[in-house]
Motif scaffolding. Structure first.
Motif, PDB file in Angstrom:
ATOM      1  N   LEU A   2      -4.558  50.463  44.197  1.00 39.47           N
ATOM      2  CA  LEU A   2      -4.950  51.276  43.052  1.00 39.47           C
ATOM      3  C   LEU A   2      -3.705  51.809  42.339  1.00 39.47           C
ATOM      4  CD1 LEU A   2      -7.438  52.597  41.623  1.00 39.47           C
ATOM      5  CD2 LEU A   2      -6.969  54.609  43.047  1.00 39.47           C
ATOM      6  N   PRO A   3      -3.588  51.570  41.027  1.00 38.77           N
ATOM      7  CA  PRO A   3      -2.423  52.106  40.307  1.00 38.77           C
ATOM      8  C   PRO A   3      -2.344  53.625  40.397  1.00 38.77           C
ATOM      9  CG  PRO A   3      -3.557  50.455  38.984  1.00 38.77           C
ATOM     10  CD  PRO A   3      -4.442  50.739  40.165  1.00 38.77           C
ATOM     11  N   ARG A   4      -1.130  54.139  40.321  1.00 44.89           N
ATOM     12  CA  ARG A   4      -0.934  55.594  40.350  1.00 44.89           C
ATOM     13  C   ARG A   4      -0.970  56.212  38.951  1.00 44.89           C
ATOM     14  NH1 ARG A   4      -0.032  57.332  45.364  1.00 44.89           N
ATOM     15  NH2 ARG A   4       0.992  55.947  46.854  1.00 44.89           N
ATOM     16  N   LEU A   5      -0.878  55.368  37.929  1.00 47.99           N
ATOM     17  CA  LEU A   5      -0.927  55.869  36.558  1.00 47.99           C
ATOM     18  C   LEU A   5      -1.906  55.012  35.765  1.00 47.99           C
ATOM     19  CD1 LEU A   5       0.051  57.655  34.215  1.00 47.99           C
ATOM     20  CD2 LEU A   5       1.936  56.034  33.885  1.00 47.99           C
ATOM     21  N   PHE A   6      -2.948  55.663  35.223  1.00 52.21           N
ATOM     22  CA  PHE A   6      -3.894  55.008  34.331  1.00 52.21           C
ATOM     23  C   PHE A   6      -3.713  55.562  32.928  1.00 52.21           C
ATOM     24  CE2 PHE A   6      -6.082  53.308  37.942  1.00 52.21           C
ATOM     25  CZ  PHE A   6      -6.837  52.246  37.458  1.00 52.21           C
ATOM     26  N   CYS A   7      -3.589  54.661  31.971  1.00 50.04           N
ATOM     27  CA  CYS A   7      -3.528  55.018  30.557  1.00 50.04           C
ATOM     28  C   CYS A   7      -4.898  54.752  29.952  1.00 50.04           C
ATOM     29  CB  CYS A   7      -2.462  54.163  29.878  1.00 50.04           C
ATOM     30  SG  CYS A   7      -2.493  54.244  28.080  1.00 50.04           S
ATOM     31  N   LEU A   8      -5.555  55.798  29.422  1.00 48.60           N
ATOM     32  CA  LEU A   8      -6.832  55.610  28.757  1.00 48.60           C
ATOM     33  C   LEU A   8      -6.594  55.093  27.348  1.00 48.60           C
ATOM     34  CD1 LEU A   8      -7.579  57.461  31.206  1.00 48.60           C
ATOM     35  CD2 LEU A   8      -9.432  58.311  29.792  1.00 48.60           C
ATOM     36  N   VAL A   9      -7.372  54.098  26.949  1.00 48.12           N
ATOM     37  CA  VAL A   9      -7.171  53.415  25.675  1.00 48.12           C
ATOM     38  C   VAL A   9      -8.458  53.460  24.871  1.00 48.12           C
ATOM     39  CG1 VAL A   9      -6.468  51.280  24.552  1.00 48.12           C
ATOM     40  CG2 VAL A   9      -5.555  51.846  26.820  1.00 48.12           C
ATOM     41  N   GLY A  10      -8.377  53.967  23.653  1.00 48.68           N
ATOM     42  CA  GLY A  10      -9.530  54.025  22.774  1.00 48.68           C
ATOM     43  C   GLY A  10      -9.330  53.181  21.536  1.00 48.68           C
ATOM     44  N   PRO A  11     -10.355  53.107  20.683  1.00 52.48           N
ATOM     45  CA  PRO A  11     -10.306  52.224  19.519  1.00 52.48           C
ATOM     46  C   PRO A  11      -9.288  52.634  18.459  1.00 52.48           C
ATOM     47  CG  PRO A  11     -12.298  53.564  19.497  1.00 52.48           C
ATOM     48  CD  PRO A  11     -11.664  53.778  20.830  1.00 52.48           C
ATOM     49  N   THR A  12      -8.822  53.871  18.483  1.00 52.10           N
ATOM     50  CA  THR A  12      -7.850  54.305  17.475  1.00 52.10           C
ATOM     51  C   THR A  12      -6.416  54.249  17.986  1.00 52.10           C
ATOM     52  OG1 THR A  12      -8.068  56.634  18.123  1.00 52.10           O
ATOM     53  CG2 THR A  12      -9.553  55.829  16.394  1.00 52.10           C
ATOM     54  N   ASP A  13      -6.215  53.842  19.239  1.00 49.55           N
ATOM     55  CA  ASP A  13      -4.866  53.787  19.801  1.00 49.55           C
ATOM     56  C   ASP A  13      -4.159  52.497  19.376  1.00 49.55           C
ATOM     57  OD1 ASP A  13      -5.117  56.257  21.149  1.00 49.55           O
ATOM     58  OD2 ASP A  13      -6.240  55.281  22.750  1.00 49.55           O
ATOM     59  N   ASP A  14      -2.851  52.525  19.436  1.00 50.77           N
ATOM     60  CA  ASP A  14      -2.022  51.399  18.994  1.00 50.77           C
ATOM     61  C   ASP A  14      -1.931  50.357  20.117  1.00 50.77           C
ATOM     62  OD1 ASP A  14      -0.184  49.646  17.985  1.00 50.77           O
ATOM     63  OD2 ASP A  14       1.435  51.115  17.786  1.00 50.77           O
ATOM     64  N   LEU A  15      -2.775  49.336  20.038  1.00 55.44           N
ATOM     65  CA  LEU A  15      -2.824  48.335  21.104  1.00 55.44           C
ATOM     66  C   LEU A  15      -1.542  47.508  21.183  1.00 55.44           C
ATOM     67  CD1 LEU A  15      -6.488  46.974  20.922  1.00 55.44           C
ATOM     68  CD2 LEU A  15      -5.607  49.064  21.973  1.00 55.44           C
ATOM     69  N   SER A  16      -0.753  47.494  20.121  1.00 56.04           N
ATOM     70  CA  SER A  16       0.487  46.712  20.154  1.00 56.04           C
ATOM     71  C   SER A  16       1.478  47.252  21.183  1.00 56.04           C
ATOM     72  CB  SER A  16       1.137  46.679  18.772  1.00 56.04           C
ATOM     73  OG  SER A  16       1.647  47.963  18.415  1.00 56.04           O
ATOM     74  N   VAL A  17       1.290  48.515  21.592  1.00 53.17           N
ATOM     75  CA  VAL A  17       2.195  49.130  22.576  1.00 53.17           C
ATOM     76  C   VAL A  17       1.826  48.726  24.009  1.00 53.17           C
ATOM     77  CG1 VAL A  17       3.029  51.368  23.461  1.00 53.17           C
ATOM     78  CG2 VAL A  17       2.550  51.084  21.029  1.00 53.17           C
TER      79      VAL A  17
END
Length: 200
Positions: A2-17
């Protein structure tokens, strides 16, 4: 693992990053689209989940989808994260035995129930005050993490930044999940590096 860091991603976030975050070492991504509810929006949610999987899986990252087992399965994600009003954990485990299943928990009793139902980890919080999701209950604090450790790995969420992530780890959390600690920062990659150091 299990990763120790999860980044939550929504539809307005910059997916290119996302590929850069994954290359840097962020190994967990959670697709979150709380405000979508219509059938048309289902397709948008699926597209978002597929885009996130395509962006980060080549770099060895894990993707879970918030709330929606159907979208997780259709997108080929690695798991699903379920809240109190979502499909029960036991049913998700029965329907998708190979997926990573997370459960939102707020105390030790919630964690024990999630364990019995077959969850792999608990999203635990909000630990601190947060601006990312309105209407949440009062912050639980670090002592609540310590009181709930033992049955499942805990991913602390709510008001996290690098210093607080370090405190959460010291209190017994396996890791943290973040929104604003990355997406509201002028340099998300620098913020991610600091968070990775904090939870290592």
């Amino acid at each position: 693992m299990l990763p120790r860091l999860f980044c939550l991603v929504g539809p307005t976030d910059d997916l290119s990053v996302l590929p850069d975050l994954a290359r840097l070492g962020v190994r967990g991504f959670q697709v979150r689209a709380k405000h979508w509810s219509t059938r048309v929006d289902d397709r948008m949610a699926l597209r978002l989940a597929r885009d996130v999987v395509a962006a980060v899986r080549p770099h060895g990252a894990t993707v879970v989808v918030d709330d929606r087992l159907d979208v997780a399965l259709a997108a080929g994600a690695d798991g699903v994260h379920l809240g109190a009003l979502d499909l029960p954990v036991a049913d998700a485990r029965r329907l998708a035995p190979g997926l990573l299943v997370g459960a939102t928990c707020r105390d030790a009793d919630d964690v024990r129930r999630a364990t019995q139902d077959g969850a792999d980890y608990a999203g635990f919080g909000p630990v601190f005050d947060t601006l990312s999701k309105p209407g949440l209950p009062a912050p639980l604090g670090l002592d609540a993490i310590s009181a709930a450790t033992g049955d499942l790995p805990l991913l602390a969420i709510g008001g996290m930044d690098a210093p607080r992530a370090r405190e959460a780890r010291s209190a017994g959390a396996h890791g943290v999940a973040v929104i604003g600690a990355l997406w509201r920062q002028p340099d998300p990659l620098l913020a991610a590096r600091e968070l990775l150091d904090a939870v290592a």
